[in-house]
Motif scaffolding. Structure first.
Motif, PDB file in Angstrom:
ATOM      1  N   ALA A 368      -2.948 -22.413 -12.379  1.00  0.00           N
ATOM      2  CA  ALA A 368      -3.629 -21.110 -12.481  1.00  0.00           C
ATOM      3  C   ALA A 368      -4.262 -20.692 -11.160  1.00  0.00           C
ATOM      4  N   SER A 369      -4.566 -21.679 -10.307  1.00  0.00           N
ATOM      5  CA  SER A 369      -5.201 -21.345  -9.024  1.00  0.00           C
ATOM      6  C   SER A 369      -4.215 -21.329  -7.866  1.00  0.00           C
ATOM      7  N   SER A 370      -2.920 -21.333  -8.144  1.00  0.00           N
ATOM      8  CA  SER A 370      -1.894 -21.314  -7.092  1.00  0.00           C
ATOM      9  C   SER A 370      -0.918 -20.172  -7.344  1.00  0.00           C
ATOM     10  N   GLY A 371      -0.122 -19.852  -6.353  1.00  0.00           N
ATOM     11  CA  GLY A 371       0.858 -18.788  -6.483  1.00  0.00           C
ATOM     12  C   GLY A 371       0.227 -17.395  -6.453  1.00  0.00           C
ATOM     13  N   ILE A 372       0.977 -16.401  -6.959  1.00  0.00           N
ATOM     14  CA  ILE A 372       0.518 -15.009  -6.971  1.00  0.00           C
ATOM     15  C   ILE A 372      -0.714 -14.867  -7.844  1.00  0.00           C
ATOM     16  N   GLU A 373      -0.695 -15.547  -9.018  1.00  0.00           N
ATOM     17  CA  GLU A 373      -1.832 -15.446  -9.929  1.00  0.00           C
ATOM     18  C   GLU A 373      -3.073 -16.039  -9.296  1.00  0.00           C
ATOM     19  N   GLY A 374      -2.913 -17.124  -8.567  1.00  0.00           N
ATOM     20  CA  GLY A 374      -4.069 -17.729  -7.895  1.00  0.00           C
ATOM     21  C   GLY A 374      -4.601 -16.824  -6.789  1.00  0.00           C
ATOM     22  N   PHE A 375      -3.661 -16.158  -6.073  1.00  0.00           N
ATOM     23  CA  PHE A 375      -4.092 -15.235  -4.999  1.00  0.00           C
ATOM     24  C   PHE A 375      -4.881 -14.080  -5.585  1.00  0.00           C
ATOM     25  N   ILE A 376      -4.385 -13.512  -6.691  1.00  0.00           N
ATOM     26  CA  ILE A 376      -5.094 -12.394  -7.329  1.00  0.00           C
ATOM     27  C   ILE A 376      -6.434 -12.862  -7.847  1.00  0.00           C
ATOM     28  N   GLU A 377      -6.473 -14.064  -8.444  1.00  0.00           N
ATOM     29  CA  GLU A 377      -7.724 -14.608  -8.968  1.00  0.00           C
ATOM     30  C   GLU A 377      -8.736 -14.811  -7.849  1.00  0.00           C
ATOM     31  N   ALA A 378      -8.292 -15.322  -6.715  1.00  0.00           N
ATOM     32  CA  ALA A 378      -9.200 -15.537  -5.586  1.00  0.00           C
ATOM     33  C   ALA A 378      -9.708 -14.213  -5.030  1.00  0.00           C
ATOM     34  N   LEU A 379      -8.819 -13.193  -4.982  1.00  0.00           N
ATOM     35  CA  LEU A 379      -9.245 -11.880  -4.485  1.00  0.00           C
ATOM     36  C   LEU A 379     -10.292 -11.259  -5.397  1.00  0.00           C
ATOM     37  N   GLN A 380     -10.070 -11.383  -6.714  1.00  0.00           N
ATOM     38  CA  GLN A 380     -11.044 -10.836  -7.661  1.00  0.00           C
ATOM     39  C   GLN A 380     -12.382 -11.568  -7.566  1.00  0.00           C
ATOM     40  N   ASN A 381     -12.341 -12.867  -7.403  1.00  0.00           N
ATOM     41  CA  ASN A 381     -13.586 -13.625  -7.279  1.00  0.00           C
ATOM     42  C   ASN A 381     -14.330 -13.264  -6.008  1.00  0.00           C
ATOM     43  N   ARG A 382     -13.552 -12.920  -4.945  1.00  0.00           N
ATOM     44  CA  ARG A 382     -14.197 -12.534  -3.691  1.00  0.00           C
ATOM     45  C   ARG A 382     -14.893 -11.193  -3.830  1.00  0.00           C
ATOM     46  N   LEU A 383     -14.204 -10.277  -4.553  1.00  0.00           N
ATOM     47  CA  LEU A 383     -14.793  -8.951  -4.745  1.00  0.00           C
ATOM     48  C   LEU A 383     -15.945  -9.012  -5.743  1.00  0.00           C
ATOM     49  N   ASN A 384     -15.880  -9.960  -6.716  1.00  0.00           N
ATOM     50  CA  ASN A 384     -16.918 -10.079  -7.745  1.00  0.00           C
ATOM     51  C   ASN A 384     -17.317 -11.541  -7.841  1.00  0.00           C
ATOM     52  N   PRO A 385     -18.251 -12.013  -6.988  1.00  0.00           N
ATOM     53  CA  PRO A 385     -18.639 -13.429  -6.999  1.00  0.00           C
ATOM     54  C   PRO A 385     -19.154 -13.895  -8.354  1.00  0.00           C
ATOM     55  N   GLY A 386     -19.803 -13.049  -9.087  1.00  0.00           N
ATOM     56  CA  GLY A 386     -20.313 -13.444 -10.398  1.00  0.00           C
ATOM     57  C   GLY A 386     -19.189 -13.829 -11.346  1.00  0.00           C
ATOM     58  N   ARG A 387     -18.090 -13.085 -11.246  1.00  0.00           N
ATOM     59  CA  ARG A 387     -16.935 -13.409 -12.108  1.00  0.00           C
ATOM     60  C   ARG A 387     -16.353 -14.771 -11.744  1.00  0.00           C
ATOM     61  N   GLY A 388     -16.300 -15.086 -10.440  1.00  0.00           N
ATOM     62  CA  GLY A 388     -15.781 -16.384 -10.016  1.00  0.00           C
ATOM     63  C   GLY A 388     -16.646 -17.531 -10.507  1.00  0.00           C
ATOM     64  N   ALA A 389     -17.992 -17.310 -10.460  1.00  0.00           N
ATOM     65  CA  ALA A 389     -18.887 -18.358 -10.945  1.00  0.00           C
ATOM     66  C   ALA A 389     -18.711 -18.576 -12.442  1.00  0.00           C
ATOM     67  N   GLU A 390     -18.473 -17.482 -13.174  1.00  0.00           N
ATOM     68  CA  GLU A 390     -18.254 -17.613 -14.612  1.00  0.00           C
ATOM     69  C   GLU A 390     -16.967 -18.379 -14.899  1.00  0.00           C
ATOM     70  N   LYS A 391     -15.906 -18.073 -14.124  1.00  0.00           N
ATOM     71  CA  LYS A 391     -14.635 -18.782 -14.310  1.00  0.00           C
ATOM     72  C   LYS A 391     -14.807 -20.280 -14.034  1.00  0.00           C
ATOM     73  N   LEU A 392     -15.544 -20.600 -12.940  1.00  0.00           N
ATOM     74  CA  LEU A 392     -15.762 -22.001 -12.611  1.00  0.00           C
ATOM     75  C   LEU A 392     -16.569 -22.700 -13.702  1.00  0.00           C
ATOM     76  N   ALA A 393     -17.608 -22.035 -14.215  1.00  0.00           N
ATOM     77  CA  ALA A 393     -18.407 -22.622 -15.292  1.00  0.00           C
ATOM     78  C   ALA A 393     -17.570 -22.823 -16.553  1.00  0.00           C
ATOM     79  N   ALA A 394     -16.636 -21.875 -16.801  1.00  0.00           N
ATOM     80  CA  ALA A 394     -15.776 -22.006 -17.984  1.00  0.00           C
ATOM     81  C   ALA A 394     -14.848 -23.216 -17.854  1.00  0.00           C
ATOM     82  N   ARG A 395     -14.332 -23.415 -16.609  1.00  0.00           N
ATOM     83  CA  ARG A 395     -13.453 -24.581 -16.414  1.00  0.00           C
ATOM     84  C   ARG A 395     -14.226 -25.882 -16.589  1.00  0.00           C
ATOM     85  N   LYS A 396     -15.439 -25.943 -16.020  1.00  0.00           N
ATOM     86  CA  LYS A 396     -16.245 -27.148 -16.187  1.00  0.00           C
ATOM     87  C   LYS A 396     -16.615 -27.377 -17.648  1.00  0.00           C
ATOM     88  N   LYS A 397     -16.915 -26.286 -18.371  1.00  0.00           N
ATOM     89  CA  LYS A 397     -17.248 -26.412 -19.784  1.00  0.00           C
ATOM     90  C   LYS A 397     -16.052 -26.946 -20.572  1.00  0.00           C
TER      91      LYS A 397
END
Length: 489
Positions: A368-397
């Motif tokens: 999920a964090s590699s390829g085109i989907e990973g690139f889009i996910e990283a771009l969205q997290n960069r534009l919205n840091p709060g969303r990235g933190a939520e995704k990381l917390a969801a993975r840890k949970k």
């Protein structure tokens, strides 16, 4: 590679032999399939279990002795044990493996329990010599050892038309160890005595002067009995055929010779001449004393056991109850150990399943964090840091939930396996309790039978006493001063 062994009992003596440090430079217990870390106690348990099958030899002891030119690795020893176990048909049976090193040479001893707990029967030990040689042949081929000629499966009948026989057997080797005189030295001495003798009578006298005693054997014409009491075949000691020995000993009357047992007793008596035992002659009671009637005993009104009979019965019951309790304890320990062994693969399978599940989650998150989907996910997290933190917390949970669930599943599995073990052990204990109750009922029936026999014996004694009293009364009446009844002066 030489493999020797067979079925036996004597667990205490076997354990003491395997643990001897005075005759071995090194003693290591490589394997012990037992709930207790005690070789003697384990062998006693295995022997006790065999009594439930009415067997007498609950142990199978064998030793594997490779040629001194080869050094065995731990892996080769393990393979040797596995190959021999398959050839003997002892797969799945508890075993003990002990390594001995003596004078730089290593050999191992393996002891199996012959009692199969599932069927409560003894594993067969038939054709074991063939199995030993088949295993030896396979191991020599696998390890590249030079083959050792055999008598059975390894025998080449074209090269060995006659049945091969060893120069000395194990019993002769043990006798040499005890006496301190090697077999070769003893045979050379006996051969020299024969060469110096003109006939059998002179040879017999020379043997007696040397401390031997000539005797008649049960299966052989002549045997020798050493000062230690060992019985030797005369033909084997002289390396002569039986017919040749009979010809040389023709002037010796075999029937006049003592038997092997008598000769052994004579040798023991000769060794004890320094402190002879007192000659006590048992005095026989006079015949009239035997015929005299015993003093009348007081006969109890209620049937009761004689105190000596009651004491003997109590001692026998106590011994039988102790033997049954010992057998129950051994079966319980062995069953508990086997159940734990059976549970180990189940827990290992669950652990493998959990490991595979974690690997799948790790792979899914990596994808999920590699390829085109990973690139889009990283771009969205960069534009919205709060969303990235939520995704990381969801993975840890997700990881925490998986670990917690797997821990619960393993704990539930352990509880379930423990319950199953407890149920099976409870069933075994109930069966043991039922056997103990049946044994006590049998004891009660035996005591009742003995009491009934005692009551019948009491009544019989009373009847005999009454008959004697009537006969005595009749005799007195018939021999009075006025003569027999019906006569007058």
């Amino acid at each position: 590679m030489i493999i020797k062994g067979g079925s036996r009992a004597g667990p205490q003596q076997l354990a003491a032999h395997l643990l001897r440090a005075d005759t071995n430079e090194r003693v290591d217990i490589l394997e012990l399939d037992s709930a207790v870390d005690d070789l003697a106690a384990t062998f006693r348990d295995w022997q006790t279990l065999s009594e439930g099958t009415r067997g007498t030899k609950g142990l199978y002891h064998v030793n594997i002795d490779p040629d001194a030119r080869y050094t065995m690795t731990p892996q080769q020893w393990a393979e040797a044990v596995a190959v021999l176990e398959r050839e003997l048909g002892f797969d799945g049976q508890p075993r003990a493996v002990v390594l001995h090193e003596k004078k730089g040479r290593q050999h191992i001893h393996i002891v199996w329990a012959r009692t199969d707990l599932e069927t409560m029967t003894m594993r067969s030990d038939s054709n074991n010599y063939l199995a030993h040689e088949r295993a030896s042949q396979k191991l020599e081929l696998a390890f590249g050892h030079e083959p050792v000629p055999g008598k059975h499966a390894k025998r080449d009948r074209n090269k060995q038309p006659e049945f091969p026989r060893a120069e000395i057997n194990h019993g002769e080797w043990q006798q040499a160890e005890r006496s301190g005189v090697s077999v070769a030295e003893r045979r050379a001495q006996i051969a020299a005595l024969k060469e110096a003798s003109d006939n059998g009578a002179a040879f017999k006298a020379a043997l007696e002067e040397a401390g031997y005693m000539l005797a008649q054997g049960d299966k052989r014409d002549f045997v020798l009995v050493t000062a230690e009491g060992s019985v030797l075949s005369l033909s084997r000691e002289l390396k002569m055929k039986a017919a040749e020995v009979r010809t040389f000993m023709a002037d010796v009357d075999r029937a006049a010779l003592p038997t092997a047992s008598e000769a052994k007793a004579a040798q023991r008596a000769r060794a004890e001449t320094a402190t002879p035992a007192p000659d006590i002659e048992m005095q026989r009671p006079p015949i009239e004393d035997l015929a005299a009637p015993e003093a009348p005993r007081e006969i109890p009104e209620a049937p009761a056991l004689d105190p000596r009979v009651a004491e003997a019965l109590a001692a026998r019951e106590q011994a039988d109850a102790a033997k049954l309790a010992e057998w129950h304890a051994a079966e319980l320990r062995q069953t508990e150990y086997v159940l734990k062994l059976d549970d180990a693969p189940k827990l290992a399978g669950l652990d493998r399943q959990h490991t595979a599940e974690r690997e799948r989650l790790k792979r899914a998150q990596r994808e999920a964090s590699s390829g085109i989907e990973g690139f889009i996910e990283a771009l969205q997290n960069r534009l919205n840091p709060g969303r990235g933190a939520e995704k990381l917390a969801a993975r840890k949970k997700e990881w925490r939930q998986m670990y917690a669930r797997q821990e619960r599943e393993r704990a539930d599995m352990e509880v379930l396996l423990a319950q199953n073990r407890a149920e099976q052990l409870d069933e075994l204990k109930e069966r043991h309790a039922q056997q103990s109750r049946e044994q006590q009922a049998l004891f009660a029936r035996e005591r009742e039978r003995y009491a009934e026999d005692a009551a019948r014996a009491t009544r019989l004694l009373e009847q005999i006493a009454e008959d004697r009293r009537m006969q005595e009364q009749a005799r007195r009446q018939g021999s009075g001063p006025d003569g027999p009844p019906g006569r007058t002066k």
